[in-house]
Design an enzyme around this catalytic site. Structure first.
Site, PDB file in Angstrom:
ATOM      1  N   ARG A 157      40.471  37.909  42.006  1.00  8.85           N
ATOM      2  CA  ARG A 157      39.668  39.528  41.447  1.00  8.85           C
ATOM      3  C   ARG A 157      38.800  39.676  39.638  1.00  8.85           C
ATOM      4  O   ARG A 157      38.568  40.501  39.958  1.00  8.85           O
ATOM      5  CB  ARG A 157      40.411  40.385  41.949  1.00  8.85           C
ATOM      6  N   SER A 231      39.756  47.263  49.070  1.00  8.45           N
ATOM      7  CA  SER A 231      40.374  47.943  49.033  1.00  8.45           C
ATOM      8  C   SER A 231      40.609  48.651  47.373  1.00  8.45           C
ATOM      9  O   SER A 231      39.627  47.639  45.941  1.00  8.45           O
ATOM     10  CB  SER A 231      41.487  46.747  47.953  1.00  8.45           C
ATOM     11  N   GLU A 327      40.375  47.654  40.869  1.00 10.85           N
ATOM     12  CA  GLU A 327      39.677  46.725  42.186  1.00 10.85           C
ATOM     13  C   GLU A 327      37.584  47.076  41.711  1.00 10.85           C
ATOM     14  O   GLU A 327      36.850  46.187  41.402  1.00 10.85           O
ATOM     15  CB  GLU A 327      40.006  45.784  43.068  1.00 10.85           C
TER      16      GLU A 327
HETATM   17  P1  FAD Z   1      27.960  45.452  44.875  1.00  7.29           P
HETATM   18  O1  FAD Z   1      29.168  46.496  45.640  1.00  7.29           O
HETATM   19  O2  FAD Z   1      26.981  45.809  45.044  1.00  7.29           O
HETATM   20  O3  FAD Z   1      28.253  45.374  43.084  1.00  7.29           O
HETATM   21  C1  FAD Z   1      29.524  44.797  42.792  1.00  7.29           C
HETATM   22  C2  FAD Z   1      29.420  44.279  41.375  1.00  7.29           C
HETATM   23  O4  FAD Z   1      28.507  43.673  41.279  1.00  7.29           O
HETATM   24  C3  FAD Z   1      28.655  46.084  40.239  1.00  7.29           C
HETATM   25  O5  FAD Z   1      28.680  46.176  39.296  1.00  7.29           O
HETATM   26  C4  FAD Z   1      27.443  45.187  40.231  1.00  7.29           C
HETATM   27  O6  FAD Z   1      26.595  45.466  39.312  1.00  7.29           O
HETATM   28  C5  FAD Z   1      27.188  43.436  40.744  1.00  7.29           C
HETATM   29  N1  FAD Z   1      26.392  42.540  41.060  1.00  7.29           N
HETATM   30  C6  FAD Z   1      26.387  42.947  42.339  1.00  7.29           C
HETATM   31  N2  FAD Z   1      25.060  41.684  42.638  1.00  7.29           N
HETATM   32  C7  FAD Z   1      25.500  41.814  40.661  1.00  7.29           C
HETATM   33  C8  FAD Z   1      24.255  39.917  40.844  1.00  7.29           C
HETATM   34  N3  FAD Z   1      23.650  39.382  41.841  1.00  7.29           N
HETATM   35  N4  FAD Z   1      24.135  39.753  39.462  1.00  7.29           N
HETATM   36  C9  FAD Z   1      24.852  41.133  38.605  1.00  7.29           C
HETATM   37  N5  FAD Z   1      25.651  41.288  38.876  1.00  7.29           N
HETATM   38  C10 FAD Z   1      26.185  41.709  39.944  1.00  7.29           C
HETATM   39  N6  FAD Z   1      36.833  42.309  48.279  1.00  7.29           N
HETATM   40  C11 FAD Z   1      37.540  41.478  48.641  1.00  7.29           C
HETATM   41  O7  FAD Z   1      37.518  40.276  47.837  1.00  7.29           O
HETATM   42  N7  FAD Z   1      38.182  40.774  49.479  1.00  7.29           N
HETATM   43  C12 FAD Z   1      38.296  41.380  50.649  1.00  7.29           C
HETATM   44  O8  FAD Z   1      39.435  41.483  51.581  1.00  7.29           O
HETATM   45  C13 FAD Z   1      37.003  42.633  50.818  1.00  7.29           C
HETATM   46  N8  FAD Z   1      37.361  43.634  52.121  1.00  7.29           N
HETATM   47  C14 FAD Z   1      36.409  45.142  51.850  1.00  7.29           C
HETATM   48  C15 FAD Z   1      36.836  44.941  53.454  1.00  7.29           C
HETATM   49  C16 FAD Z   1      35.469  47.298  52.974  1.00  7.29           C
HETATM   50  C17 FAD Z   1      35.475  47.514  53.991  1.00  7.29           C
HETATM   51  C18 FAD Z   1      34.926  46.572  51.864  1.00  7.29           C
HETATM   52  C19 FAD Z   1      33.760  48.230  51.921  1.00  7.29           C
HETATM   53  C20 FAD Z   1      35.397  46.060  50.750  1.00  7.29           C
HETATM   54  C21 FAD Z   1      35.789  44.813  51.223  1.00  7.29           C
HETATM   55  N9  FAD Z   1      35.797  44.216  49.543  1.00  7.29           N
HETATM   56  C22 FAD Z   1      36.656  43.436  49.995  1.00  7.29           C
HETATM   57  C23 FAD Z   1      35.087  44.649  48.863  1.00  7.29           C
HETATM   58  C24 FAD Z   1      33.729  44.328  48.828  1.00  7.29           C
HETATM   59  O9  FAD Z   1      33.489  43.569  49.925  1.00  7.29           O
HETATM   60  C25 FAD Z   1      33.503  42.048  47.465  1.00  7.29           C
HETATM   61  O10 FAD Z   1      33.489  43.061  46.176  1.00  7.29           O
HETATM   62  C26 FAD Z   1      31.312  42.001  47.650  1.00  7.29           C
HETATM   63  O11 FAD Z   1      31.890  41.245  47.072  1.00  7.29           O
HETATM   64  C27 FAD Z   1      30.743  43.107  47.130  1.00  7.29           C
HETATM   65  O12 FAD Z   1      29.425  43.067  47.071  1.00  7.29           O
HETATM   66  P2  FAD Z   1      28.018  43.988  46.824  1.00  7.29           P
HETATM   67  O13 FAD Z   1      27.063  42.931  47.109  1.00  7.29           O
HETATM   68  O14 FAD Z   1      28.402  45.069  47.857  1.00  7.29           O
HETATM   69  O15 FAD Z   1      28.729  44.137  45.880  1.00  7.29           O
HETATM   70  N1  EPU Z   2      51.763  47.424  52.832  1.00  7.82           N
HETATM   71  C1  EPU Z   2      52.224  49.050  53.319  1.00  7.82           C
HETATM   72  N2  EPU Z   2      51.749  50.456  53.173  1.00  7.82           N
HETATM   73  C2  EPU Z   2      49.837  49.895  53.656  1.00  7.82           C
HETATM   74  C3  EPU Z   2      49.088  48.875  53.128  1.00  7.82           C
HETATM   75  C4  EPU Z   2      50.669  47.596  53.289  1.00  7.82           C
HETATM   76  O1  EPU Z   2      53.592  48.995  53.794  1.00  7.82           O
HETATM   77  O2  EPU Z   2      49.931  51.606  53.119  1.00  7.82           O
HETATM   78  C5  EPU Z   2      52.518  46.183  53.335  1.00  7.82           C
HETATM   79  C6  EPU Z   2      51.644  45.158  54.569  1.00  7.82           C
HETATM   80  O3  EPU Z   2      52.738  46.113  55.599  1.00  7.82           O
HETATM   81  C7  EPU Z   2      52.179  43.946  53.560  1.00  7.82           C
HETATM   82  C8  EPU Z   2      51.851  44.223  52.435  1.00  7.82           C
HETATM   83  O4  EPU Z   2      51.340  45.060  52.328  1.00  7.82           O
HETATM   84  O5  EPU Z   2      53.350  43.386  53.801  1.00  7.82           O
HETATM   85  C9  EPU Z   2      50.016  43.765  52.177  1.00  7.82           C
HETATM   86  O6  EPU Z   2      49.174  44.102  52.794  1.00  7.82           O
HETATM   87  P1  EPU Z   2      48.316  43.270  54.075  1.00  7.82           P
HETATM   88  O7  EPU Z   2      48.377  42.132  54.431  1.00  7.82           O
HETATM   89  O8  EPU Z   2      47.396  44.444  54.291  1.00  7.82           O
HETATM   90  O9  EPU Z   2      47.087  43.348  52.778  1.00  7.82           O
HETATM   91  P2  EPU Z   2      46.741  44.091  50.870  1.00  7.82           P
HETATM   92  O10 EPU Z   2      47.683  43.284  50.192  1.00  7.82           O
HETATM   93  O11 EPU Z   2      46.430  45.246  51.356  1.00  7.82           O
HETATM   94  C10 EPU Z   2      45.107  42.327  50.050  1.00  7.82           C
HETATM   95  C11 EPU Z   2      43.748  42.073  49.364  1.00  7.82           C
HETATM   96  C12 EPU Z   2      42.284  42.339  50.681  1.00  7.82           C
HETATM   97  C13 EPU Z   2      42.715  41.062  51.465  1.00  7.82           C
HETATM   98  C14 EPU Z   2      43.434  41.132  52.247  1.00  7.82           C
HETATM   99  C15 EPU Z   2      43.338  40.315  53.434  1.00  7.82           C
HETATM  100  C16 EPU Z   2      43.918  42.945  47.628  1.00  7.82           C
HETATM  101  C17 EPU Z   2      43.576  44.008  46.720  1.00  7.82           C
HETATM  102  N3  EPU Z   2      43.602  42.915  48.488  1.00  7.82           N
HETATM  103  O12 EPU Z   2      45.217  43.181  50.999  1.00  7.82           O
HETATM  104  O13 EPU Z   2      41.559  42.159  50.229  1.00  7.82           O
HETATM  105  O14 EPU Z   2      41.673  41.389  52.287  1.00  7.82           O
HETATM  106  O15 EPU Z   2      44.692  41.047  51.144  1.00  7.82           O
HETATM  107  O16 EPU Z   2      43.921  38.947  52.450  1.00  7.82           O
HETATM  108  O17 EPU Z   2      44.366  41.836  47.044  1.00  7.82           O
HETATM  109  C18 EPU Z   2      39.652  44.271  49.095  1.00  7.82           C
HETATM  110  O18 EPU Z   2      39.341  43.174  48.088  1.00  7.82           O
HETATM  111  O19 EPU Z   2      39.079  45.141  48.774  1.00  7.82           O
HETATM  112  C19 EPU Z   2      40.496  43.916  49.779  1.00  7.82           C
HETATM  113  C20 EPU Z   2      40.442  44.217  51.461  1.00  7.82           C
END
Ligand code: FAD
Ligand code: EPU
Length: 331
Positions: A157, A231, A327
């Protein structure tokens, strides 16, 4: 240009914040002229990884489009995408063209341009595994630079754009190197379970993407229903020694060994053990099914979510002696 433009629909937390000027750009020349302003600017993609804690002067929304295969060899295809393209649309494009590498990253919200910012990752794959290069516009010099994988200092990240080069570049396009000969990554237990439920007999990138989509829909709250940014905290990385000590005191603690000998703790578990899961104060809360996700039930302010996150950090530190780091980008 519009005055006092509401940003509520431009961030997945649905925080009410405003900006004096809101402009979209779809070409470098347009971006360049918008950057002439003396006012502080913020670049916005899909707004899915930001917590707005103030009002803004100028928001520049990235709308740069374009999605195509630019080069191919026997083993790989290189796909170039404009920074304003939707990440999931890119994944669908690759699946349609039978190009492997991004299937585990299906349904991550947000734009292509933000994907390198925090080296997005899920289900055993990170952006850096498929990233080839990007083009970025330097805000001060107005030069376009090309960054290769090794230039981006990708980590969990993390990237150079979140650290050393923070707020210096606007990413305008990203090029990915995808596999024609597929290497499946089903190391994440949940994927194997889901594939079995789906009764998949022959593995394919399309089946993996479908499994990931089903898992994500069941685990993560939909921002259109409850405001959130995924997250809120990173999973902390600690030494094996500290993990062994914690494991004695807190049997059941969840940790995954990393290649560098460290252990990645499940922050969701730590937060849940501190009693936060399902907690709600006003409209700010900790999600009832996934403690790592902070939520806005309606009209929480960014400051309220931020202050809840501080309380969570403090209590995890007090109980486990482990530091949680956010994050989500606090802006
Ligand atoms: P924004 O929120 O618009 O911007 C994020 C940052 O990047 C800001 O600081 C912005 O200024 C900067 N930025 C954006 N675009 C540019 C650009 N073109 N040039 C320079 N700076 C820029 N992330 C994960 O890694 N794994 C996941 O599994 C994951 N699951 C998610 C689930 C949900 C339900 C949600 C809501 C979010 C999740 N995220 C996850 C976080 C998010 O999806 C990512 O971080 C995504 O890349 C953000 O994209 P955005 O375009 O919305 O960025
Ligand atoms: N868990 C708990 N309690 C909770 C939530 C999770 O005990 O309330 C335990 C789960 O049971 C599991 C472990 O924590 O054993 C990990 O949980 P999960 O698989 O849901 O993944 P996570 O660690 O919560 C991470 C990433 C996600 C990504 C998933 C799948 C980070 C910070 N988050 O979540 O990314 O989608 O793994 O790879 O690394 C994001 O970055 O926004 C994001 C959603």
């Amino acid at each position: 240009m519009q005055e006092y433009y509401s940003l509520k629909d431009y961030n997945s937390f649905h925080i009410e914040a405003s900006t004096r000027k809101f402009e979209r750009f779809s070409a470098i020349e347009q971006l360049s002229s918008l950057l002439e302003t003396k006012l502080p600017i913020m670049i916005l993609g899909g707004g899915t990884n930001v917590l707005f804690t103030k009002n803004f002067d100028v928001i520049l929304k990235n709308d740069m489009t374009g999605l195509r295969v630019i080069k191919e060899d026997e083993d790989h295809a290189y796909v170039k995408a404009g920074a304003g393209e939707s990440w999931h649309e890119l994944v669908l494009f690759c699946l349609q063209h039978n190009l492997g590498g991004v299937e585990n990253l299906a349904l991550i919200p947000g734009s292509v341009g933000a994907s390198p910012m925090q080296n997005i990752g899920a289900y055993g794959v990170e952006l850096k595994d498929v990233f080839y290069s990007l083009e970025a516009f330097h805000i001060k010099t107005k030069h376009v630079s090309n960054f290769l994988n090794s230039d981006c200092e990708f980590g969990y990240r993390e990237s150079v754009f979140k650290n050393r080069l923070k707020d210096q570049f606007v990413i305008t396009s990203v090029t990915f190197r995808l596999d024609k000969k597929h290497v499946y990554n089903t190391s994440y237990g949940a994927i194997q379970k889901e594939l079995a439920i789906m009764k998949v007999k022959e593995l394919s990138i399309q089946a993996i993407a479908e499994a990931v989509i089903r898992i994500r829909r069941s685990k993560l709250p939909d921002p259109n229903v409850i405001g959130n940014a995924g997250s809120f905290f990173k999973n902390p990385e600690i030494s094996q020694g500290l993990f062994d000590d914690l494991n004695k005191e807190f049997p059941g603690i969840i940790g995954y060994p990393l290649v560098d000998g460290k252990v990645k703790l499940a922050a969701g578990w730590l937060i849940e053990q501190c009693g936060w899961k399902g907690y709600r104060k006003g409209d700010a809360g900790c999600h009832a099914q996934q403690a790592l996700v902070l939520v806005n039930y309606g009209s929480a302010s960014g400051q309220e979510i931020l202050s809840l996150s501080k309380e969570i950090i403090d209590s995890v530190s007090k109980k486990f002696g482990v530091a949680l780091h956010r994050e989500v980008n606090i802006v």
